[in-house]
Design a protein around this motif. Structure first.
Motif, PDB file in Angstrom:
ATOM      1  N   UNK A  11       0.833  -1.200   0.000  1.00  0.00           N
ATOM      2  CA  UNK A  11       0.000   0.000   0.000  1.00  0.00           C
ATOM      3  C   UNK A  11       0.871   1.255   0.000  1.00  0.00           C
ATOM      4  N   UNK A  12       0.249   2.378  -0.325  1.00  0.00           N
ATOM      5  CA  UNK A  12       0.941   3.671  -0.382  1.00  0.00           C
ATOM      6  C   UNK A  12       0.440   4.582   0.729  1.00  0.00           C
ATOM      7  N   UNK A  13       1.355   5.337   1.303  1.00  0.00           N
ATOM      8  CA  UNK A  13       1.016   6.413   2.226  1.00  0.00           C
ATOM      9  C   UNK A  13       1.907   7.600   1.870  1.00  0.00           C
ATOM     10  N   UNK A  14       1.397   8.784   2.030  1.00  0.00           N
ATOM     11  CA  UNK A  14       2.213   9.954   1.689  1.00  0.00           C
ATOM     12  C   UNK A  14       1.793  11.185   2.469  1.00  0.00           C
ATOM     13  N   UNK A  15       2.735  12.101   2.569  1.00  0.00           N
ATOM     14  CA  UNK A  15       2.497  13.429   3.131  1.00  0.00           C
ATOM     15  C   UNK A  15       2.933  14.441   2.085  1.00  0.00           C
ATOM     16  N   UNK A  16       2.088  15.379   1.820  1.00  0.00           N
ATOM     17  CA  UNK A  16       2.380  16.405   0.813  1.00  0.00           C
ATOM     18  C   UNK A  16       2.559  17.746   1.516  1.00  0.00           C
ATOM     19  N   UNK A  17       3.749  18.326   1.365  1.00  0.00           N
ATOM     20  CA  UNK A  17       4.060  19.616   1.986  1.00  0.00           C
ATOM     21  C   UNK A  17       4.287  20.657   0.896  1.00  0.00           C
ATOM     22  N   UNK A  18       3.204  21.091   0.286  1.00  0.00           N
ATOM     23  CA  UNK A  18       3.278  22.144  -0.724  1.00  0.00           C
ATOM     24  C   UNK A  18       3.872  21.719  -2.045  1.00  0.00           C
ATOM     25  N   UNK A  19       4.199  20.444  -2.195  1.00  0.00           N
ATOM     26  CA  UNK A  19       4.835  19.955  -3.410  1.00  0.00           C
ATOM     27  C   UNK A  19       3.767  19.532  -4.423  1.00  0.00           C
ATOM     28  N   UNK A  25       1.688  17.132  -6.636  1.00  0.00           N
ATOM     29  CA  UNK A  25       1.308  15.756  -6.328  1.00  0.00           C
ATOM     30  C   UNK A  25       2.128  14.748  -7.115  1.00  0.00           C
ATOM     31  N   UNK A  26       2.431  13.617  -6.460  1.00  0.00           N
ATOM     32  CA  UNK A  26       3.008  12.503  -7.190  1.00  0.00           C
ATOM     33  C   UNK A  26       1.928  11.912  -8.097  1.00  0.00           C
ATOM     34  N   UNK A  27       2.352  11.113  -9.072  1.00  0.00           N
ATOM     35  CA  UNK A  27       1.421  10.545 -10.041  1.00  0.00           C
ATOM     36  C   UNK A  27       1.447   9.030  -9.951  1.00  0.00           C
ATOM     37  N   UNK A  28       0.285   8.454 -10.150  1.00  0.00           N
ATOM     38  CA  UNK A  28       0.170   6.996 -10.238  1.00  0.00           C
ATOM     39  C   UNK A  28      -0.504   6.679 -11.574  1.00  0.00           C
ATOM     40  N   UNK A  29       0.261   6.055 -12.460  1.00  0.00           N
ATOM     41  CA  UNK A  29      -0.247   5.765 -13.802  1.00  0.00           C
ATOM     42  C   UNK A  29      -0.432   4.255 -13.965  1.00  0.00           C
ATOM     43  N   UNK A  30      -1.634   3.874 -14.398  1.00  0.00           N
ATOM     44  CA  UNK A  30      -1.963   2.469 -14.638  1.00  0.00           C
ATOM     45  C   UNK A  30      -2.134   2.262 -16.134  1.00  0.00           C
ATOM     46  N   UNK A  31      -1.178   1.601 -16.807  1.00  0.00           N
ATOM     47  CA  UNK A  31      -1.289   1.396 -18.258  1.00  0.00           C
ATOM     48  C   UNK A  31      -2.526   0.591 -18.647  1.00  0.00           C
ATOM     49  N   UNK A  32      -3.004  -0.275 -17.740  1.00  0.00           N
ATOM     50  CA  UNK A  32      -4.172  -1.116 -18.079  1.00  0.00           C
ATOM     51  C   UNK A  32      -5.399  -0.260 -18.318  1.00  0.00           C
ATOM     52  N   UNK A  33      -5.559   0.798 -17.537  1.00  0.00           N
ATOM     53  CA  UNK A  33      -6.729   1.682 -17.689  1.00  0.00           C
ATOM     54  C   UNK A  33      -6.369   3.005 -18.346  1.00  0.00           C
ATOM     55  N   UNK A  34      -5.063   3.252 -18.549  1.00  0.00           N
ATOM     56  CA  UNK A  34      -4.562   4.506 -19.111  1.00  0.00           C
ATOM     57  C   UNK A  34      -5.011   5.710 -18.269  1.00  0.00           C
TER      58      UNK A  34
END
Length: 557
Positions: free
Chosen positions: A427-435, A437-446
């Protein structure tokens, strides 16, 4: 220096001035005896007595005034090497007197001999009955003054350049000395014209005037004219040759020094300096070259320091991506300057709930050395705090607290994206401090999903509390991309930005490639888009690719 050397140095200008005066008197006397009208022998005894009084008086007048004028210069030379802290006023005064010396000395020489010319004219007019005697002695003494003053100008300048100025101005800077007369190139040329043209012309006029009222026959007069012209010509040529050599030395010596310094600079040697001995345009050019050389040396030193800082900062970044079964990980930072404020890191976190991979991407405001220092500080805080117990929200909140204290009132801040991958649950967890957003790309669904979350940049608000965001939608071939805005905000020469649409297109087109290939392709696409336009911001990018089912199956356990 020995006492004798200091004594000789103090009296060098006086000696050469007296020597020039003696030579000038000798030249005029030679011209007089070789003139059409020889000296008046019937008043020779009177002339001898007048000369015994007037000539020593002129020399005494010149010597006394010159010694009085040179008093600060002589005091300065008595203190060699000078103590700049105790004698600042004396040093400034001595430097001014030294640079003005050629003008003052030729002034007293000319004044002394012109005064003598008037005195001679008065005495010969009052106490002799010989026609033309008063006029002749007046012109003779005037000619002495002109010859001596012009020759002294060049001789004294030669003495200054060769002997005195190196002691007064070892580091140059003559041109910057206030309240001094400039010995410009045009000044030298005017004096040279006077010496080699005007003075011979005046001598010729006196020669022609001597033909009047002689009572000589035409043949005898022609012989006298021929002899006088020959004498005048030889003296004029000799004096002109000597002055040409002196003027040439006065100009060529500093120019050769400048050329030599420029050759050394061209060869990469920045330790040499131009020896500045004049306060004219050439001396000013020498000072500018010395300042330029010092600037280049400082720039070279700074460049070496920046190269060292670049190497140090490069070593602060991960040297290799972690090797984790089921994950293909790659990261890179490219700085637009020697150093930058972008940062990425990989952290293996030991958590009570299982082993986790921490991925951090940060971007310090601005770029350059100050940003690199803040980046290094943030890295140290993050690594230290991540090694202690606590969730990533607590980690980022604590780091923010310390950075806010350090960056108070500086205006600097740092955006951060802290992502963790639970290697046990997938699983993923994240904290965003003004940055961004990271991206999550799934080629199966594009589909490209932005990993959003609330949070201000680090270093702005000391007590801000960050929150954790979570996602459990990992599957095979998915890409997780963390980047700084230097990628999609890259501009070309037309002012157009790369943009996120192009960024997404590169991800889609290369989703089947390795993580390292995706990053390399992205950077190549940015360079191609810019078409040689200089990158204005740092570029950092991390790509994590879910490589096989081994990793994905863990989250289903």
């Amino acid at each position: 220096m020995t006492s004798f050397e200091i004594w000789a140095l103090k009296n060098r200008m006086l000696f050469y001035n007296l020597f020039t005066n003696v030579v000038g008197v000798w030249i005029v006397l030679l011209l007089s005896f070789r003139s059409i009208s020889p000296p008046f022998y019937e008043i020779a005894d009177f002339a001898h007595r007048v000369n015994l009084i007037c000539i020593p008086a002129v020399f005494l007048f010149i010597v006394l005034l010159q010694i009085v004028y040179e008093r600060p210069i002589r005091k300065f030379l008595n203190t060699l090497p000078p103590d700049h802290s105790d004698n600042a006023n004396l040093i400034i005064k001595a430097k001014r007197r030294l640079l003005n010396a050629p003008f003052f000395i030729i002034g007293i020489d000319l004044a002394g001999w012109m005064t003598a010319a008037v005195v001679y004219f008065f005495l010969y007019s009052e106490f002799t009955a010989v026609p033309l005697a008063a006029d002749r002695v007046f012109f003779q003494n005037s000619l002495v003054g002109l010859i001596i003053s012009t020759a002294t100008f060049f001789v004294i300048e030669q003495v200054l350049q060769k002997s005195l100025i190196p002691h007064f101005f070892p580091g140059g800077g003559l041109y910057m000395t206030p309240q001094t007369a400039r010995i410009r190139i045009s000044t030298r040329l005017i004096a040279f014209i006077v010496a080699v043209n005007l003075i011979p012309f005046l001598a010729l006029l006196i020669l022609v005037k001597g033909t009047i009222g002689t009572g000589l026959s035409a043949a005898t007069l022609l012989d006298h004219v021929r002899s006088s012209v020959m004498t005048n010509s030889m003296i004029a040529i000799s004096v002109g040759t000597c002055l040409t050599i002196i003027v040439s030395l006065n100009l060529s010596r500093p120019i050769k020094g400048i050329i030599s310094a420029l050759q050394h600079i061209h060869e990469g040697h920045l330790d040499g300096r131009v020896r500045v001995t004049t306060n004219d345009e050439i001396g000013y050019a020498g000072d500018v070259i010395n300042e330029m050389t010092a600037g280049l040396k400082e720039r070279q030193r700074m460049k070496q320091s920046l190269e060292l800082a670049k190497e140090v900062q490069r070593r602060l970044l991960p040297q290799n991506a972690p090797q984790i079964s089921g994950l293909d990980i790659a990261g890179v930072s490219r700085y637009c300057d020697e150093t930058g404020g972008d940062y990425y890191d990989f952290l293996i976190l030991n958590d009570p709930d299982g082993k986790k991979l921490g991925v951090v991407v940060g971007d310090v405001s601005d770029h350059g050395v100050h940003s690199a220092l803040l980046m290094a500080t943030a890295r140290a805080f993050l690594r230290l705090r991540s090694s202690l117990p606590g969730g990533i929200d607590t980690i980022v909140s604590d780091v923010n607290h310390h950075l806010a204290v350090d960056t108070e009132d500086s205006g600097q801040f740092m955006t951060l994206f802290y992502l963790t991958i639970d290697l046990t649950k997938g699983t993923l967890s994240w904290v965003r401090a003004g940055h961004d957003p990271a991206l999550c790309y799934d080629p199966a669904t594009d589909k490209i999903v932005e990993l959003k979350g609330e949070g201000i940049p680090l270093g702005i608000k000391e007590d801000f509390q960050y929150r954790v965001n979570q996602c459990a939608a990992l599957s095979k071939d998915q890409l997780i991309v963390l980047s700084t805005d230097g990628v999609w905000e890259a501009r070309n020469k037309d002012g157009e930005i790369f943009g996120k649409d192009r960024f997404y297109q590169v991800l889609r087109s290369n989703a089947g490639s390795s993580a390292a290939t995706i990053i390399a392709t992205m950077i190549d696409q940015v360079k191609e888009f810019q078409r040689g336009f200089k990158t204005e911001d740092d570029i950092t990018m991390v790509v994590i690719k879910i490589e096989n089912d081994d990793f994905v199956s863990k989250r289903q356990v």
